[in-house]
Design a protein around this motif. Sequence first.
Motif, PDB file in Angstrom:
ATOM      1  N   LEU A  11      19.143  22.406 -14.832  1.00 13.48           N
ATOM      2  CA  LEU A  11      19.170  23.701 -15.497  1.00 13.48           C
ATOM      3  C   LEU A  11      19.600  23.525 -16.945  1.00 13.48           C
ATOM      4  CD1 LEU A  11      21.048  25.764 -12.761  1.00 13.48           C
ATOM      5  CD2 LEU A  11      18.575  25.502 -13.025  1.00 13.48           C
ATOM      6  N   VAL A  12      18.919  24.207 -17.847  1.00 13.28           N
ATOM      7  CA  VAL A  12      19.252  24.125 -19.258  1.00 13.28           C
ATOM      8  C   VAL A  12      18.889  25.445 -19.935  1.00 13.28           C
ATOM      9  CG1 VAL A  12      17.022  23.147 -19.936  1.00 13.28           C
ATOM     10  CG2 VAL A  12      19.048  22.693 -21.339  1.00 13.28           C
ATOM     11  N   GLN A  13      19.631  25.811 -20.958  1.00  9.03           N
ATOM     12  CA  GLN A  13      19.322  27.009 -21.725  1.00  9.03           C
ATOM     13  C   GLN A  13      18.188  26.742 -22.706  1.00  9.03           C
ATOM     14  OE1 GLN A  13      22.931  28.350 -23.607  1.00  9.03           O
ATOM     15  NE2 GLN A  13      23.812  29.105 -21.706  1.00  9.03           N
ATOM     16  N   LEU A  85      13.593  23.115 -25.518  1.00  9.65           N
ATOM     17  CA  LEU A  85      12.988  23.612 -24.288  1.00  9.65           C
ATOM     18  C   LEU A  85      12.840  25.123 -24.308  1.00  9.65           C
ATOM     19  CD1 LEU A  85      14.741  21.233 -21.793  1.00  9.65           C
ATOM     20  CD2 LEU A  85      12.266  21.550 -21.967  1.00  9.65           C
ATOM     21  N   LYS A  86      11.746  25.579 -23.697  1.00  8.47           N
ATOM     22  CA  LYS A  86      11.409  26.988 -23.615  1.00  8.47           C
ATOM     23  C   LYS A  86      11.340  27.413 -22.153  1.00  8.47           C
ATOM     24  CE  LYS A  86       8.400  26.502 -27.666  1.00  8.47           C
ATOM     25  NZ  LYS A  86       7.000  26.656 -28.160  1.00  8.47           N
ATOM     26  N   ALA A  91       9.243  24.204 -14.470  1.00  8.69           N
ATOM     27  CA  ALA A  91       8.255  23.697 -13.531  1.00  8.69           C
ATOM     28  C   ALA A  91       8.865  22.537 -12.757  1.00  8.69           C
ATOM     29  CB  ALA A  91       6.994  23.222 -14.264  1.00  8.69           C
ATOM     30  N   VAL A  92       8.149  22.086 -11.739  1.00  8.12           N
ATOM     31  CA  VAL A  92       8.440  20.808 -11.120  1.00  8.12           C
ATOM     32  C   VAL A  92       7.683  19.743 -11.903  1.00  8.12           C
ATOM     33  CG1 VAL A  92       8.295  19.375  -9.053  1.00  8.12           C
ATOM     34  CG2 VAL A  92       8.818  21.817  -8.860  1.00  8.12           C
ATOM     35  N   VAL A 120      14.480  26.314 -17.262  1.00 15.61           N
ATOM     36  CA  VAL A 120      14.946  26.679 -18.593  1.00 15.61           C
ATOM     37  C   VAL A 120      15.193  28.182 -18.614  1.00 15.61           C
ATOM     38  CG1 VAL A 120      14.499  26.611 -21.060  1.00 15.61           C
ATOM     39  CG2 VAL A 120      13.578  24.820 -19.571  1.00 15.61           C
ATOM     40  N   SER A 121      16.414  28.581 -18.901  1.00 13.86           N
ATOM     41  CA  SER A 121      16.780  29.987 -18.943  1.00 13.86           C
ATOM     42  C   SER A 121      16.823  30.483 -20.379  1.00 13.86           C
ATOM     43  CB  SER A 121      18.137  30.213 -18.273  1.00 13.86           C
ATOM     44  OG  SER A 121      19.165  29.511 -18.951  1.00 13.86           O
TER      45      SER A 121
END
Length: 122
Positions: A11-13, A85-86, A91-92, A120-121
């Motif tokens: 997980l990443v912003q 990242l957007k 996705a996997v 990506v949040s």
Amino acid sequence: QVQLVESGGGLVQAGGSLRLSCAASGSIASINAMGWYRQAPGKQRDLVASITSGGGTDYADSVKGRFTISRDNAKNTVYLQMNSLKPEDTAVYYCNADLIVVLPTLRRNHYWGQGTQVTVSS
């Protein structure tokens, strides 16, 4: 005989970075090419980036300038550095390898990893 194991997802912003790794193991003589694909729910699996034994690279238009693929042939490993990242990158991510294997005979084969989730949040 050959296994591809991905790691580094999570997980990443939005705006953050992740580094994916894919290690190939088994009776591998050489690597022709390795790459990363991704698939979101209900969507097709698309090429993200690939790298050949000669070092040539190819990227999807949507990730150019943000993602970088690299390799360590001695470790039979490919990496994907993902920056800026957007949410649409969620996705996997699947590793793919075009390999020359030696068992049971010398041959060229194509392999897939099991996938690693990238979320990506915003």
